[in-house]
Design an enzyme around this catalytic site. Sequence first.
Site, mmCIF file in Angstrom:
data_model
loop_
_atom_site.group_PDB
_atom_site.id
_atom_site.type_symbol
_atom_site.label_atom_id
_atom_site.label_comp_id
_atom_site.label_asym_id
_atom_site.label_seq_id
_atom_site.Cartn_x
_atom_site.Cartn_y
_atom_site.Cartn_z
ATOM 1 N N ARG A 18 4.558 -19.580 35.974
ATOM 2 C CA ARG A 18 3.752 -18.959 35.026
ATOM 3 C C ARG A 18 3.684 -17.300 35.634
ATOM 4 N NH1 ARG A 18 -1.434 -21.440 36.570
ATOM 5 N NH2 ARG A 18 -0.471 -21.622 38.659
ATOM 6 N N ASN A 36 -0.368 -24.123 33.591
ATOM 7 C CA ASN A 36 0.129 -25.497 33.799
ATOM 8 C C ASN A 36 -0.660 -26.490 33.011
ATOM 9 O OD1 ASN A 36 1.876 -24.710 35.786
ATOM 10 N ND2 ASN A 36 0.639 -24.919 37.305
#
Length: 89
Positions: A18, A36
């Site tokens: 990320r 996520n």
Amino acid sequence: MQAARFMLKGRVQGVFFRASAQKEAVKLGLTGYAKNLPDGGVEVVAYGDAGAIEQLEAWLRHGPPGARVEEFYREPLGAHEAPPDFDIR
């Protein structure tokens, strides 16, 4: 302005995916988010220039060092108001 949602599975959590996606998106001038998912995957939504989204897609297909993208899905998004920046959720 274009927008796309990317869904990735494989070894994509716990490898700075990320944060690395955020860095790449900002470099390309895109806004959106990376988060996520409960199933172990990562969702990335990007807004901006079509060419920049294509470049992000190419990066997402392999991700940062340590990642292994095994499944990849792209979905175009209709008209949405773009967020002001690229967040990690």
